[in-house]
Every structure is written in structure tokens, then in C-alpha cells.
Scaffold this motif. Structure first.
Motif, short mmCIF file in Angstrom:
data_model
loop_
_atom_site.label_atom_id
_atom_site.label_comp_id
_atom_site.label_asym_id
_atom_site.label_seq_id
_atom_site.Cartn_x
_atom_site.Cartn_y
_atom_site.Cartn_z
N CYS A 155 0.84 -1.20 0.00
CA CYS A 155 0.00 0.00 0.00
C CYS A 155 0.88 1.25 0.00
O CYS A 155 2.08 1.18 0.29
N PHE A 156 0.29 2.38 -0.34
CA PHE A 156 0.97 3.67 -0.25
C PHE A 156 0.51 4.33 1.05
O PHE A 156 -0.68 4.55 1.26
N LEU A 163 4.76 0.56 0.94
CA LEU A 163 5.10 -0.44 1.95
C LEU A 163 5.03 -1.84 1.34
O LEU A 163 4.01 -2.23 0.76
N LYS A 164 6.12 -2.57 1.47
CA LYS A 164 6.15 -3.98 1.10
C LYS A 164 6.56 -4.77 2.33
O LYS A 164 7.62 -4.51 2.92
N ARG A 165 5.73 -5.74 2.71
CA ARG A 165 6.01 -6.56 3.89
C ARG A 165 6.57 -7.91 3.45
O ARG A 165 5.99 -8.60 2.62
N LYS A 166 7.72 -8.24 4.01
CA LYS A 166 8.34 -9.55 3.76
C LYS A 166 8.55 -10.24 5.10
O LYS A 166 8.64 -9.59 6.14
N PHE A 167 8.64 -11.56 5.04
CA PHE A 167 8.88 -12.32 6.27
C PHE A 167 10.22 -13.04 6.15
O PHE A 167 10.50 -13.70 5.15
N MET A 168 11.04 -12.87 7.16
CA MET A 168 12.36 -13.48 7.16
C MET A 168 12.22 -14.99 7.33
O MET A 168 11.56 -15.45 8.26
N MET A 169 12.82 -15.74 6.42
CA MET A 169 12.72 -17.20 6.46
C MET A 169 14.11 -17.81 6.36
O MET A 169 14.91 -17.43 5.49
N ASN A 170 14.41 -18.74 7.25
CA ASN A 170 15.71 -19.41 7.22
C ASN A 170 15.97 -20.05 5.85
O ASN A 170 17.08 -19.98 5.32
N SER A 171 14.95 -20.71 5.31
CA SER A 171 15.14 -21.41 4.04
C SER A 171 15.50 -20.44 2.92
O SER A 171 16.37 -20.73 2.09
N LYS A 213 6.20 -2.19 -6.48
CA LYS A 213 5.77 -0.80 -6.62
C LYS A 213 5.58 -0.43 -8.08
O LYS A 213 4.61 0.24 -8.46
N ALA A 214 6.52 -0.89 -8.93
CA ALA A 214 6.41 -0.61 -10.36
C ALA A 214 5.15 -1.23 -10.95
O ALA A 214 4.50 -0.64 -11.82
N LEU A 215 4.78 -2.43 -10.48
CA LEU A 215 3.56 -3.06 -10.94
C LEU A 215 2.34 -2.20 -10.61
O LEU A 215 1.39 -2.11 -11.39
N LYS A 216 2.36 -1.59 -9.42
CA LYS A 216 1.26 -0.72 -9.01
C LYS A 216 1.09 0.43 -10.00
O LYS A 216 -0.03 0.92 -10.23
N ALA A 248 8.59 -10.22 10.70
CA ALA A 248 8.13 -9.37 9.60
C ALA A 248 9.13 -8.23 9.38
O ALA A 248 9.57 -7.58 10.33
N LEU A 249 9.49 -8.02 8.11
CA LEU A 249 10.34 -6.90 7.72
C LEU A 249 9.50 -5.96 6.88
O LEU A 249 8.93 -6.37 5.86
N HIS A 250 9.40 -4.70 7.31
CA HIS A 250 8.58 -3.72 6.61
C HIS A 250 9.51 -2.83 5.79
O HIS A 250 10.32 -2.08 6.34
N ILE A 251 9.38 -2.92 4.47
CA ILE A 251 10.25 -2.18 3.57
C ILE A 251 9.50 -0.96 3.06
O ILE A 251 8.39 -1.07 2.52
N LEU A 252 10.09 0.21 3.23
CA LEU A 252 9.51 1.46 2.77
C LEU A 252 10.37 2.03 1.65
O LEU A 252 11.59 2.11 1.78
N ILE A 253 9.74 2.42 0.55
CA ILE A 253 10.48 3.03 -0.55
C ILE A 253 9.72 4.24 -1.08
O ILE A 253 8.48 4.26 -1.10
N LYS A 254 10.49 5.25 -1.47
CA LYS A 254 9.90 6.46 -2.01
C LYS A 254 10.92 7.14 -2.91
O LYS A 254 12.11 7.19 -2.56
#
Length: 308
Positions: A155-156, A163-171, A213-216, A248-254
Motif C-alpha cells: 500500500c501507499f 510499503l512492502k512486507r516480507k517475512f524473514m525465512m531461514n530457508s 511498486k512498479a507493478l502498481k 516481519a520486515l517492513h520495507i519502505l520506498i519512495k
């Protein structure tokens, strides 16, 4: 100087572990890119930088520099790289690390110049620095935003950040390390109860966020492909040590202020600079800050034609 070789499989493993769907790295779709000069998939920028991370870590251990880092509280790991050329599968990749430079004034810093060459040609150049304060000093304005976990993914936000939310995964981290020609057991070994994440793995998720974001913006990745020109990244190793699988890792870009009017989606887009941040925990702790620069492939092709 020892060399390494990336295969198409290494690229697939690394891009799948970070959800990077850039056509430049796709072994089947690279040909869809308008005027693609690379004639095949290319190694990811963060994948190449991860190889550098591992080489520098080995370099530091051999010289006993980890103690120097601890003594002076150099908690921030800083990368600044300029991309000179693409790296292709099958090329011999060599990482050249110059002699360490340590200075106490005006602030303590341990630094190394670095060059990455593919078949003898320059692919990446820059430095790695250990500091007590981040060299990328930006900070997102989160006034009125609240906890990131309550915000919808992709979302913006009211402050203009995507905002892009990713989850840290060992694999995923293990696969990213393998794709970067590194030993995963140095960071994650379940038998020895060792779990940690390499510095550049969380940062590598920026590519996915930028693409989402580019897809949006309905960007046409085939007609107007964009490529990295430089990365500037600062990571807080103290917070990195707290990260665990499923966090959860919250990535913010602008886009930077002077780039906002022609953000991704404009076929006339000129070079773009993005300010990027990685946050986690309920208090939105700042894991990393980054400045990412991109340029349309067409601009590079024009420069190549002019210099020919």
C-alpha cells in the motif's frame, strides 16, 4: 586471485529466494526485453554484493579485524557500489579487496576499496566501511503511521512511502547464500543451533519491493526496463542479530524529491533515486537505510553508442 563462476541455476535460486521477478534474471523471459544487449540472464546486483560480503568477512577474519570492530563499537556495516557492467553465467568472477584502512579521526572507520571483475572486465566498484554511525543517514517520517504490522501490504502510506512486507525465512536465507556462492552453514546450522542472517539478505528484498511498486504503476518491464546504477546501504548489525525466522520486515520506498514527478510507470522516465528503509519490531526499529539508483536501459544503450 581466486575466481568464482555463477550458473543460471545460481541466479534462479537467488531470485526465487528474494521474490525478484525482474526479466533481466529470468532464463526464459530475458528475450522479451526491448533491445536487451546481454543475450541471456544476468546475475542479480544484490547477489553479486552478497558474494562481496562473504569475501570481506573472510578477509576480516584472517586479519583479526573483528576485534578492532568490537573495540571501537563499529556496529554499522556500509556498502557503496557503482555498477559498471553486467555479470553473466559462466564468466570468471574475481573480487579484489584492497588493504584495510583504519582511521580514528574525525570518527573511527575501517574501510576497504573493492573491485569485482568478470572475465577481467570491471563489473562493480566501491567500498565496504565499518562505522559507529550509519553513512546513509536518512530516516522515514513515521508520524501518525503507527505500527507497520497494521498497515496493508503493498500500500501507499499517507507519508508517501510504498510499503512492502516480507517475512524473514531461514530457508530463503540459505538459498540466497547458496545462490551467492557462499556457505550457508556459517549463518544457519540447525544441528549446532546457529541461526542468523547475512547482512545483505534483508536488503536484497528491496528488489522485490521496487518491482511490486512498479507493478502498481503499471510499468512496462519489457518496453522500458530499468537497471541499477548504484547502491548505498547502511545496516545496523546489532538489530540484524535480533532477526529470527518469521519476523516481519517492513520495507519502505519512495522516490527522492527531484524524482517523484516521473516515478516508475512513465515511459519517458529518466534516472531515478529511491530512499529505502527496512523496519522491524513493534517500535519500527530501523534495520537498514539505503539509496538505490536506477536508469532506463535505453539511456545506457545511447551512452554505449555514443562512445563506440
Amino acid at each position: 586471485m581466486n575466481s568464482e563462476i555463477f550458473s543460471k541455476l545460481h541466479i534462479d535460486v537467488a531470485r526465487n529466494s528474494t521474490d525478484d521477478f525482474n526479466l533481466f534474471h529470468d532464463s526464459k523471459k530475458w528475450g522479451r526485453i526491448n533491445r536487451n544487449p546481454f543475450a541471456g540472464p544476468i546475475v542479480m546486483g544484490f547477489q553479486l554484493e552478497s558474494l562481496v560480503e562473504g569475501k570481506v568477512a573472510d578477509f576480516r577474519r584472517k586479519l583479526g579485524e573483528e576485534r578492532l570492530i568490537a573495540e571501537h563499537g563499529l556496529h554499522f556495516s556500509n556498502y557503496q557500489f557503482t555498477f559498471a557492467n553486467a555479470v553473466k553465467p559462466g564468466q570468471h568472477v574475481a573480487v579484489e579487496i584492497k588493504q584495510s584502512q583504519f582511521k580514528l579521526e574525525p570518527e573511527p572507520v575501517l574501510s576497504n576499496r573493492i573491485a569485482v571483475k568478470a572475465d577481467g572486465g570491471l563489473a562493480l566498484m566501491g567500498f565496504k566501511k565499518e562505522t559507529a554511525r550509519p553513512l546513509v543517514t536518512g530516516k522515514p517520517d513515521l508520524l501518525g503511521i503507527g505500527e507497520m504490522r497494521i498497515q496493508p501490504d503493498r500500500c501507499f502510506l499517507p507519508n508517501g512511502y510504498f510499503l512492502k512486507r516480507k517475512f524473514m525465512m531461514n530457508s530463503n536465507a540459505k538459498n540466497f547464500l547458496c545462490g551467492s556462492l557462499r556457505d550457508q552453514s556459517e549463518y544457519i546450522d540447525e544441528i549446532q543451533d546457529v541461526v542468523g542472517f547475512p547482512e545483505l539478505f534483508p536488503c536484497a528484498l528491496l528488489s522485490s519491493a521496487l518491482l511490486e511498486k512498479a507493478l502498481k504503476w503499471q510499468h512496462d518491464f519489457e518496453r522500458n526496463p530499468m537497471v541499477y546504477t548504484s547502491h548505498k546501504i547502511s545496516i545496523d548489525r546489532r538489530l540484524l542479530a535480533e532477526l529470527r525466522s518469521n519476523d516481519a520486515l517492513h520495507i519502505l520506498i519512495k522516490p527522492a524529491a527531484n524524482c517523484a514527478e516521473h516515478d516508475f510507470g512513465d515511459l519517458r522516465a529518466t534516472p531515478l533515486d529511491y530512499e529505502c528503509y527496512g523496519l522491524f519490531r513493534a517500535d519500527n526499529a530501523l534495520l537498514f537505510s539505503a539509496e538505490i539508483s536506477l536508469v532506463p536501459l535505453e539511456t545506457i544503450l545511447q551512452a554505449m553508442a555514443a562512445s563506440a
